[in-house]
Design a protein around this motif. Structure first.
Motif, PDB file in Angstrom:
ATOM      1  N   TYR A  12       4.610 -12.829  -3.135  1.00 10.87           N
ATOM      2  CA  TYR A  12       4.407 -11.387  -2.583  1.00 10.87           C
ATOM      3  C   TYR A  12       3.758 -10.242  -2.572  1.00 10.87           C
ATOM      4  CZ  TYR A  12       5.927  -9.384  -7.083  1.00 10.87           C
ATOM      5  OH  TYR A  12       6.128  -8.759  -8.709  1.00 10.87           O
ATOM      6  N   TYR A  13       3.553  -9.616  -1.736  1.00 13.30           N
ATOM      7  CA  TYR A  13       2.635  -8.189  -2.247  1.00 13.30           C
ATOM      8  C   TYR A  13       3.715  -6.748  -2.069  1.00 13.30           C
ATOM      9  CZ  TYR A  13      -0.488 -12.664   0.540  1.00 13.30           C
ATOM     10  OH  TYR A  13      -0.519 -13.411   0.675  1.00 13.30           O
ATOM     11  N   LEU A  14       2.599  -5.871  -2.358  1.00 14.66           N
ATOM     12  CA  LEU A  14       3.125  -4.733  -2.468  1.00 14.66           C
ATOM     13  C   LEU A  14       1.719  -3.715  -1.834  1.00 14.66           C
ATOM     14  CD1 LEU A  14       3.605  -5.004  -6.461  1.00 14.66           C
ATOM     15  CD2 LEU A  14       5.538  -4.704  -4.914  1.00 14.66           C
ATOM     16  N   PHE A  15       2.612  -2.846  -1.005  1.00 16.36           N
ATOM     17  CA  PHE A  15       1.886  -2.091  -0.479  1.00 16.36           C
ATOM     18  C   PHE A  15       1.881   0.177  -0.668  1.00 16.36           C
ATOM     19  CE2 PHE A  15      -0.219  -4.623   2.581  1.00 16.36           C
ATOM     20  CZ  PHE A  15       0.873  -5.840   2.299  1.00 16.36           C
ATOM     21  N   TRP A  16       1.094   0.575  -0.291  1.00 21.12           N
ATOM     22  CA  TRP A  16       1.220   2.342  -0.316  1.00 21.12           C
ATOM     23  C   TRP A  16       1.122   2.746   0.996  1.00 21.12           C
ATOM     24  CZ3 TRP A  16       4.069   5.261  -3.283  1.00 21.12           C
ATOM     25  CH2 TRP A  16       4.137   4.732  -3.674  1.00 21.12           C
ATOM     26  N   TYR A  17       1.997   3.558   1.620  1.00 20.25           N
ATOM     27  CA  TYR A  17       1.477   3.105   3.098  1.00 20.25           C
ATOM     28  C   TYR A  17       1.436   4.843   3.223  1.00 20.25           C
ATOM     29  CZ  TYR A  17       1.388  -1.165   5.574  1.00 20.25           C
ATOM     30  OH  TYR A  17       1.252  -1.529   6.262  1.00 20.25           O
ATOM     31  N   LYS A  18       0.923   5.286   4.465  1.00 17.99           N
ATOM     32  CA  LYS A  18       1.088   7.303   4.309  1.00 17.99           C
ATOM     33  C   LYS A  18       1.595   7.111   5.726  1.00 17.99           C
ATOM     34  CE  LYS A  18      -2.953  10.532   4.647  1.00 17.99           C
ATOM     35  NZ  LYS A  18      -4.024  10.680   4.901  1.00 17.99           N
ATOM     36  N   GLN A  19       2.405   8.795   5.390  1.00 23.56           N
ATOM     37  CA  GLN A  19       2.838   9.173   6.986  1.00 23.56           C
ATOM     38  C   GLN A  19       2.095  10.284   6.990  1.00 23.56           C
ATOM     39  OE1 GLN A  19       6.446   9.100   7.824  1.00 23.56           O
ATOM     40  NE2 GLN A  19       6.447   7.878  10.223  1.00 23.56           N
ATOM     41  N   PRO A  20       1.165  11.361   7.718  1.00 22.78           N
ATOM     42  CA  PRO A  20       1.112  12.439   7.926  1.00 22.78           C
ATOM     43  C   PRO A  20       1.881  13.127   9.193  1.00 22.78           C
ATOM     44  CG  PRO A  20      -0.870  11.108   8.908  1.00 22.78           C
ATOM     45  CD  PRO A  20       0.182   9.994   8.483  1.00 22.78           C
ATOM     46  N   PRO A  21       1.919  14.722   8.833  1.00 25.59           N
ATOM     47  CA  PRO A  21       2.980  14.910   9.811  1.00 25.59           C
ATOM     48  C   PRO A  21       2.995  14.184  11.866  1.00 25.59           C
ATOM     49  CG  PRO A  21       2.122  16.718   8.222  1.00 25.59           C
ATOM     50  CD  PRO A  21       0.902  14.937   8.352  1.00 25.59           C
ATOM     51  N   SER A  22       1.416  13.524  11.902  1.00 26.89           N
ATOM     52  CA  SER A  22       1.780  12.656  13.241  1.00 26.89           C
ATOM     53  C   SER A  22       2.037  11.413  13.301  1.00 26.89           C
ATOM     54  CB  SER A  22       0.274  12.489  13.738  1.00 26.89           C
ATOM     55  OG  SER A  22      -0.074  11.571  12.379  1.00 26.89           O
ATOM     56  N   ARG A  23       2.965  11.449  12.190  1.00 28.81           N
ATOM     57  CA  ARG A  23       3.546  10.226  12.160  1.00 28.81           C
ATOM     58  C   ARG A  23       3.304   8.551  12.230  1.00 28.81           C
ATOM     59  NH1 ARG A  23       6.955  11.257  17.313  1.00 28.81           N
ATOM     60  NH2 ARG A  23       6.055   9.770  18.526  1.00 28.81           N
ATOM     61  N   GLN A  24       1.617   9.023  12.625  1.00 23.44           N
ATOM     62  CA  GLN A  24       1.381   7.691  12.807  1.00 23.44           C
ATOM     63  C   GLN A  24       1.485   6.743  10.791  1.00 23.44           C
ATOM     64  OE1 GLN A  24      -0.697   5.703  14.973  1.00 23.44           O
ATOM     65  NE2 GLN A  24      -0.148   4.215  13.302  1.00 23.44           N
ATOM     66  N   MET A  25       1.413   6.043  10.730  1.00 26.24           N
ATOM     67  CA  MET A  25       2.102   5.244   9.392  1.00 26.24           C
ATOM     68  C   MET A  25       0.381   4.511   9.098  1.00 26.24           C
ATOM     69  SD  MET A  25       4.889   5.239   8.336  1.00 26.24           S
ATOM     70  CE  MET A  25       5.205   3.350   6.915  1.00 26.24           C
ATOM     71  N   ILE A  26       0.656   4.809   7.672  1.00 26.14           N
ATOM     72  CA  ILE A  26      -1.467   4.407   7.562  1.00 26.14           C
ATOM     73  C   ILE A  26      -0.950   3.722   6.105  1.00 26.14           C
ATOM     74  CG2 ILE A  26      -3.727   5.353   7.183  1.00 26.14           C
ATOM     75  CD1 ILE A  26      -3.061   7.710   8.407  1.00 26.14           C
ATOM     76  N   LEU A  27      -2.018   2.493   6.336  1.00 28.39           N
ATOM     77  CA  LEU A  27      -2.032   1.517   5.137  1.00 28.39           C
ATOM     78  C   LEU A  27      -2.955   2.710   4.043  1.00 28.39           C
ATOM     79  CD1 LEU A  27      -1.445  -0.778   3.324  1.00 28.39           C
ATOM     80  CD2 LEU A  27      -3.763  -2.204   4.829  1.00 28.39           C
ATOM     81  N   VAL A  28      -2.868   2.671   2.952  1.00 29.75           N
ATOM     82  CA  VAL A  28      -2.978   3.418   1.795  1.00 29.75           C
ATOM     83  C   VAL A  28      -4.105   2.273   1.181  1.00 29.75           C
ATOM     84  CG1 VAL A  28      -3.682   4.701   0.013  1.00 29.75           C
ATOM     85  CG2 VAL A  28      -2.183   5.813   2.018  1.00 29.75           C
ATOM     86  N   ILE A  29      -3.159   1.063   0.752  1.00 28.99           N
ATOM     87  CA  ILE A  29      -3.509   0.022  -0.471  1.00 28.99           C
ATOM     88  C   ILE A  29      -3.091  -1.418  -0.640  1.00 28.99           C
ATOM     89  CG2 ILE A  29      -2.552   0.710  -2.743  1.00 28.99           C
ATOM     90  CD1 ILE A  29      -5.745   1.043  -4.131  1.00 28.99           C
ATOM     91  N   ARG A  30      -3.355  -1.812  -0.927  1.00 29.43           N
ATOM     92  CA  ARG A  30      -2.650  -3.074  -0.803  1.00 29.43           C
ATOM     93  C   ARG A  30      -3.102  -4.360  -2.264  1.00 29.43           C
ATOM     94  NH1 ARG A  30      -5.697  -8.398  -0.029  1.00 29.43           N
ATOM     95  NH2 ARG A  30      -4.105 -10.042   0.579  1.00 29.43           N
ATOM     96  N   GLN A  31      -1.921  -4.679  -2.580  1.00 28.63           N
ATOM     97  CA  GLN A  31      -2.091  -5.456  -4.069  1.00 28.63           C
ATOM     98  C   GLN A  31      -1.622  -6.887  -4.264  1.00 28.63           C
ATOM     99  OE1 GLN A  31      -2.998  -4.501  -7.429  1.00 28.63           O
ATOM    100  NE2 GLN A  31      -2.873  -6.634  -8.030  1.00 28.63           N
ATOM    101  N   GLU A  32      -2.027  -7.849  -4.068  1.00 27.80           N
ATOM    102  CA  GLU A  32      -1.229  -9.181  -4.301  1.00 27.80           C
ATOM    103  C   GLU A  32      -0.926  -9.010  -5.725  1.00 27.80           C
ATOM    104  OE1 GLU A  32      -4.785 -11.405  -1.075  1.00 27.80           O
ATOM    105  OE2 GLU A  32      -5.392 -10.673  -3.635  1.00 27.80           O
ATOM    106  N   ALA A  33       0.814  -9.628  -5.659  1.00 22.53           N
ATOM    107  CA  ALA A  33       1.196  -9.790  -6.615  1.00 22.53           C
ATOM    108  C   ALA A  33       1.017 -11.434  -7.391  1.00 22.53           C
ATOM    109  CB  ALA A  33       2.322  -9.711  -7.120  1.00 22.53           C
ATOM    110  N   TYR A  34       0.084 -12.036  -7.584  1.00 22.83           N
ATOM    111  CA  TYR A  34      -0.711 -12.426  -8.422  1.00 22.83           C
ATOM    112  C   TYR A  34      -2.117 -12.638  -9.014  1.00 22.83           C
ATOM    113  CZ  TYR A  34      -3.614 -14.375  -4.455  1.00 22.83           C
ATOM    114  OH  TYR A  34      -3.923 -14.789  -3.119  1.00 22.83           O
TER     115      TYR A  34
END
Lengths: 112, 114
Positions: free
Chosen positions: A32-54
């Motif tokens: 599996y993978y892990l992510f952080w997404y950011k959603q500013p007031p514009s409501r666009q979902m923006i990928l911040v960072i990604r981690q491979e669980a392995y």
């Protein structure tokens, strides 16, 4: 089934300071993978960072880094040198291409 | 060029109406999704399609019907709209492969049912 828990509905940080957002997850998947997404007031979902669980090495992207503790199923996001533009809702997510499960979000306020 | 585009961005309609939201991606991805974000900002998957084939169909009222004419398009049709359908609907896409780089999201469609 996967669950993702963000226990901090709201956080605030002074401009130029450092803040850490918490996330824990539960999964029965081995790959599996892990992510952080950011959603500013514009409501666009923006990928911040990604981690491979392995991978044990913590991911970093400029001022953003994670502290990935696989055994504890913890995936926190550290934002260094916070800027006004970092103010947003931050979502932690866990999963794969089949399905990403999102946490309930942490609203980050950056104080000038 | 917008990678994942959704239309319309805003939709206000009366209860009982039927409406559609369109989504197109130009990234060459083979999987597309619809997510619903409620008033508390919680994101929940509704459907996913891989190469035009329905992969995930979460517990969603059958008034919601996705349609994928080709792998670059995934539309969402909603019949007999109800007040509780008011939400932001996100389309997203991703590429399956040896590694997974996350979803690319559209800008969302805010649906308001009055």
């Amino acid at each position: 089934a996967q669950t993702v828990t963000q226990s901090q509905p709201e956080m605030s940080v002074q401009e130029a300071e450092t803040v850490t957002l918490s996330c824990t997850y539960d999964t029965s998947e081995s790959d599996y993978y892990l992510f952080w997404y950011k959603q500013p007031p514009s409501r666009q979902m923006i990928l911040v960072i990604r981690q491979e669980a392995y991978k044990q090495q913590n991911a970093t992207e400029n001022r953003f880094s994670v502290n990935f503790q696989k055994a504890a199923k913890s995936f926190s996001l550290k934002i260094s040198d916070s800027q006004l533009g970092d103010a947003a809702m931050y979502f932690c997510a866990s999963g794969s291409a089949r399905q990403l499960t999102f946490g309930s979000g942490t609203q980050l306020t950056v104080l000038p | 060029d917008t990678a994942v585009s959704q239309t319309p961005k805003y939709l206000v309609t009366q209860m009982g109406n039927d409406k559609s939201i369109k989504c197109e991606q130009n990234l060459g991805h083979d999987t597309m999704y619809w997510y619903k974000q409620d008033s508390k900002k919680f994101l929940k998957i509704m459907f996913s399609y891989n190469n035009k084939e329905l992969i995930i169909n979460e517990t969603v009222p059958n008034r919601f019907s996705p349609k994928s004419p080709d792998k670059a398009h995934l539309n969402l049709h909603i019949n007999s709209l109800e007040l509780g359908d008011s939400a932001v609907y996100f389309c997203a896409s991703s590429q399956e492969g040896q590694s997974f780089y996350g979803y690319t999201f559209g800008s969302g469609t805010r649906l308001t049912v009055v």
